[in-house]
Design a protein around this motif. Sequence first.
Motif, PDB file in Angstrom:
ATOM      1  N   GLY A 111      25.560  84.985  22.860  1.00  0.00           N
ATOM      2  CA  GLY A 111      25.291  86.417  22.921  1.00  0.00           C
ATOM      3  C   GLY A 111      24.029  86.778  22.172  1.00  0.00           C
ATOM      4  O   GLY A 111      23.648  86.116  21.206  1.00  0.00           O
ATOM      5  N   VAL A 112      23.361  87.824  22.651  1.00  0.00           N
ATOM      6  CA  VAL A 112      22.151  88.338  22.009  1.00  0.00           C
ATOM      7  C   VAL A 112      22.302  89.851  21.866  1.00  0.00           C
ATOM      8  O   VAL A 112      22.793  90.524  22.771  1.00  0.00           O
ATOM      9  CB  VAL A 112      20.894  88.007  22.844  1.00  0.00           C
ATOM     10  N   TYR A 113      21.891  90.388  20.733  1.00  0.00           N
ATOM     11  CA  TYR A 113      21.936  91.834  20.507  1.00  0.00           C
ATOM     12  C   TYR A 113      20.716  92.238  19.690  1.00  0.00           C
ATOM     13  O   TYR A 113      20.010  91.388  19.127  1.00  0.00           O
ATOM     14  CB  TYR A 113      23.222  92.239  19.769  1.00  0.00           C
ATOM     15  N   TRP A 131      19.640 102.680  14.824  1.00  0.00           N
ATOM     16  CA  TRP A 131      20.664 101.692  14.456  1.00  0.00           C
ATOM     17  C   TRP A 131      19.992 100.327  14.345  1.00  0.00           C
ATOM     18  O   TRP A 131      19.769  99.665  15.339  1.00  0.00           O
ATOM     19  CB  TRP A 131      21.758 101.673  15.526  1.00  0.00           C
ATOM     20  N   LYS A 132      19.640  99.966  13.120  1.00  0.00           N
ATOM     21  CA  LYS A 132      19.026  98.667  12.891  1.00  0.00           C
ATOM     22  C   LYS A 132      20.108  97.653  12.580  1.00  0.00           C
ATOM     23  O   LYS A 132      20.907  97.854  11.660  1.00  0.00           O
ATOM     24  CB  LYS A 132      18.024  98.726  11.740  1.00  0.00           C
ATOM     25  N   SER A 133      20.141  96.590  13.318  1.00  0.00           N
ATOM     26  CA  SER A 133      21.174  95.582  13.130  1.00  0.00           C
ATOM     27  C   SER A 133      20.666  94.463  12.225  1.00  0.00           C
ATOM     28  O   SER A 133      19.630  94.620  11.560  1.00  0.00           O
ATOM     29  CB  SER A 133      21.621  95.040  14.498  1.00  0.00           C
ATOM     30  N   LYS A 134      21.359  93.355  12.201  1.00  0.00           N
ATOM     31  CA  LYS A 134      20.963  92.205  11.392  1.00  0.00           C
ATOM     32  C   LYS A 134      21.687  90.964  11.885  1.00  0.00           C
ATOM     33  O   LYS A 134      22.589  91.042  12.715  1.00  0.00           O
ATOM     34  CB  LYS A 134      21.266  92.450   9.925  1.00  0.00           C
ATOM     35  N   ALA A 135      21.255  89.816  11.377  1.00  0.00           N
ATOM     36  CA  ALA A 135      21.864  88.554  11.783  1.00  0.00           C
ATOM     37  C   ALA A 135      23.351  88.551  11.421  1.00  0.00           C
ATOM     38  O   ALA A 135      23.750  89.030  10.358  1.00  0.00           O
ATOM     39  CB  ALA A 135      21.148  87.387  11.113  1.00  0.00           C
ATOM     40  N   PHE A 136      24.148  87.997  12.308  1.00  0.00           N
ATOM     41  CA  PHE A 136      25.603  88.061  12.172  1.00  0.00           C
ATOM     42  C   PHE A 136      26.154  86.991  11.239  1.00  0.00           C
ATOM     43  O   PHE A 136      25.771  85.828  11.293  1.00  0.00           O
ATOM     44  CB  PHE A 136      26.245  87.899  13.549  1.00  0.00           C
ATOM     45  N   GLY A 144      33.312  96.292   8.472  1.00  0.00           N
ATOM     46  CA  GLY A 144      33.106  97.319   9.477  1.00  0.00           C
ATOM     47  C   GLY A 144      31.871  97.158  10.323  1.00  0.00           C
ATOM     48  O   GLY A 144      31.546  98.040  11.129  1.00  0.00           O
ATOM     49  N   TRP A 145      31.174  96.034  10.186  1.00  0.00           N
ATOM     50  CA  TRP A 145      29.949  95.827  10.965  1.00  0.00           C
ATOM     51  C   TRP A 145      30.270  95.525  12.423  1.00  0.00           C
ATOM     52  O   TRP A 145      31.268  94.892  12.742  1.00  0.00           O
ATOM     53  CB  TRP A 145      29.147  94.672  10.390  1.00  0.00           C
ATOM     54  N   MET A 146      29.396  95.989  13.296  1.00  0.00           N
ATOM     55  CA  MET A 146      29.431  95.599  14.692  1.00  0.00           C
ATOM     56  C   MET A 146      28.019  95.752  15.241  1.00  0.00           C
ATOM     57  O   MET A 146      27.240  96.560  14.746  1.00  0.00           O
ATOM     58  CB  MET A 146      30.396  96.466  15.508  1.00  0.00           C
ATOM     59  N   PRO A 147      27.649  94.957  16.244  1.00  0.00           N
ATOM     60  CA  PRO A 147      26.357  95.193  16.883  1.00  0.00           C
ATOM     61  C   PRO A 147      26.442  96.448  17.738  1.00  0.00           C
ATOM     62  O   PRO A 147      27.535  96.856  18.150  1.00  0.00           O
ATOM     63  CB  PRO A 147      26.177  93.941  17.754  1.00  0.00           C
ATOM     64  N   ALA A 148      25.324  97.078  17.982  1.00  0.00           N
ATOM     65  CA  ALA A 148      25.314  98.236  18.882  1.00  0.00           C
ATOM     66  C   ALA A 148      25.650  97.746  20.287  1.00  0.00           C
ATOM     67  O   ALA A 148      24.900  96.959  20.881  1.00  0.00           O
ATOM     68  CB  ALA A 148      23.940  98.890  18.861  1.00  0.00           C
ATOM     69  N   LYS A 183      34.983  87.350  16.428  1.00  0.00           N
ATOM     70  CA  LYS A 183      35.816  86.660  15.432  1.00  0.00           C
ATOM     71  C   LYS A 183      35.950  85.173  15.743  1.00  0.00           C
ATOM     72  O   LYS A 183      36.422  84.410  14.891  1.00  0.00           O
ATOM     73  CB  LYS A 183      37.198  87.305  15.346  1.00  0.00           C
ATOM     74  N   ASN A 184      35.529  84.757  16.936  1.00  0.00           N
ATOM     75  CA  ASN A 184      35.640  83.354  17.321  1.00  0.00           C
ATOM     76  C   ASN A 184      34.442  82.574  16.785  1.00  0.00           C
ATOM     77  O   ASN A 184      33.310  82.737  17.242  1.00  0.00           O
ATOM     78  CB  ASN A 184      35.706  83.238  18.844  1.00  0.00           C
ATOM     79  N   LYS A 185      34.711  81.733  15.816  1.00  0.00           N
ATOM     80  CA  LYS A 185      33.639  81.020  15.117  1.00  0.00           C
ATOM     81  C   LYS A 185      33.010  79.913  15.947  1.00  0.00           C
ATOM     82  O   LYS A 185      32.033  79.291  15.515  1.00  0.00           O
ATOM     83  CB  LYS A 185      34.177  80.476  13.797  1.00  0.00           C
ATOM     84  N   THR A 186      33.541  79.670  17.126  1.00  0.00           N
ATOM     85  CA  THR A 186      32.944  78.664  18.006  1.00  0.00           C
ATOM     86  C   THR A 186      31.767  79.234  18.793  1.00  0.00           C
ATOM     87  O   THR A 186      31.001  78.480  19.397  1.00  0.00           O
ATOM     88  CB  THR A 186      33.986  78.124  19.001  1.00  0.00           C
ATOM     89  N   LEU A 187      31.613  80.549  18.791  1.00  0.00           N
ATOM     90  CA  LEU A 187      30.539  81.192  19.540  1.00  0.00           C
ATOM     91  C   LEU A 187      29.335  81.440  18.637  1.00  0.00           C
ATOM     92  O   LEU A 187      29.466  81.650  17.435  1.00  0.00           O
ATOM     93  CB  LEU A 187      31.017  82.524  20.125  1.00  0.00           C
ATOM     94  N   ASN A 188      28.157  81.425  19.243  1.00  0.00           N
ATOM     95  CA  ASN A 188      26.915  81.647  18.510  1.00  0.00           C
ATOM     96  C   ASN A 188      26.221  82.912  19.011  1.00  0.00           C
ATOM     97  O   ASN A 188      26.095  83.116  20.222  1.00  0.00           O
ATOM     98  CB  ASN A 188      25.977  80.449  18.679  1.00  0.00           C
TER      99      ASN A 188
END
Length: 248
Positions: A111-113, A131-136, A144-148, A183-188
């Motif tokens: 995924g990319v955001y 809404w400035k995001s950051k590396a996950f 409470g963080w989420m990407p836009a 929440k799935n740590k297998t995904l990047n």
Amino acid sequence: MKVSIITATYNAAKTLQSTIDSITEQSYRNIEYIVIDGDSKDNTKQIIADNKQYISRHISEPDKGIYDALNKGLNKATGDIIGFLHADDIFKSEDTIQGIVSLFENTKSDGVYGDLEYVATDNTNKVIRYWKSKAFKYKMLKAGWMPAHPTLFLRKEVYKTYGNFDTRFKIAADYDFILRVFKNKTLNFSYLPNVITKMRLGGASNKSLTNIITKSREDIQALRNNKIGGFHTIIWKNLSKLPQFIKR
């Protein structure tokens, strides 16, 4: 890589053409554009008809809300990468999709955001909220963080594996979905430090006090469903939005 972009619309004749133009102006050309219309009663259907050469797939029929419409689009999508551009939104630049695809190719991400600008309804150059995001990092979910969500592009396989939007949620199905996936740590996931989408103000979640209360309740339910955080998470989620209103 083919990119599927889904627009859900209902009575959006005032803004839909600018959304379509934002797609057709992209420098990246391998785009499948899908429009899901909830049987609009204004001039939306005519605008869709006038732009049929740019629209790969189109449905116009009653639906059960925006998440039902988005699920219809997901079921129609055949691209390697899937993203959304709502009928009130436009991409920041003509190279937005090219930048997203390049990051997918260079990082092999799932995924990319990126960043999101909330803009004035009658002037998309006037930024009201940024809404400035950051590396996950996983721990950010409990804070409470989420990407836009309008900036989030995912590989089609992610939807195949983790499902579509839960339509039991009326406002927070996107938050529930993001928690379910992130929440799935297998995904990047990769953060693109650019504005991806410009979103006109007036989203459903903030239209009234009733909607704000409903969203808060649904946010809590989403956290419970995904076994992440609690009431403190909602507090931090709302407080984290305050810096978005600081003029840049």
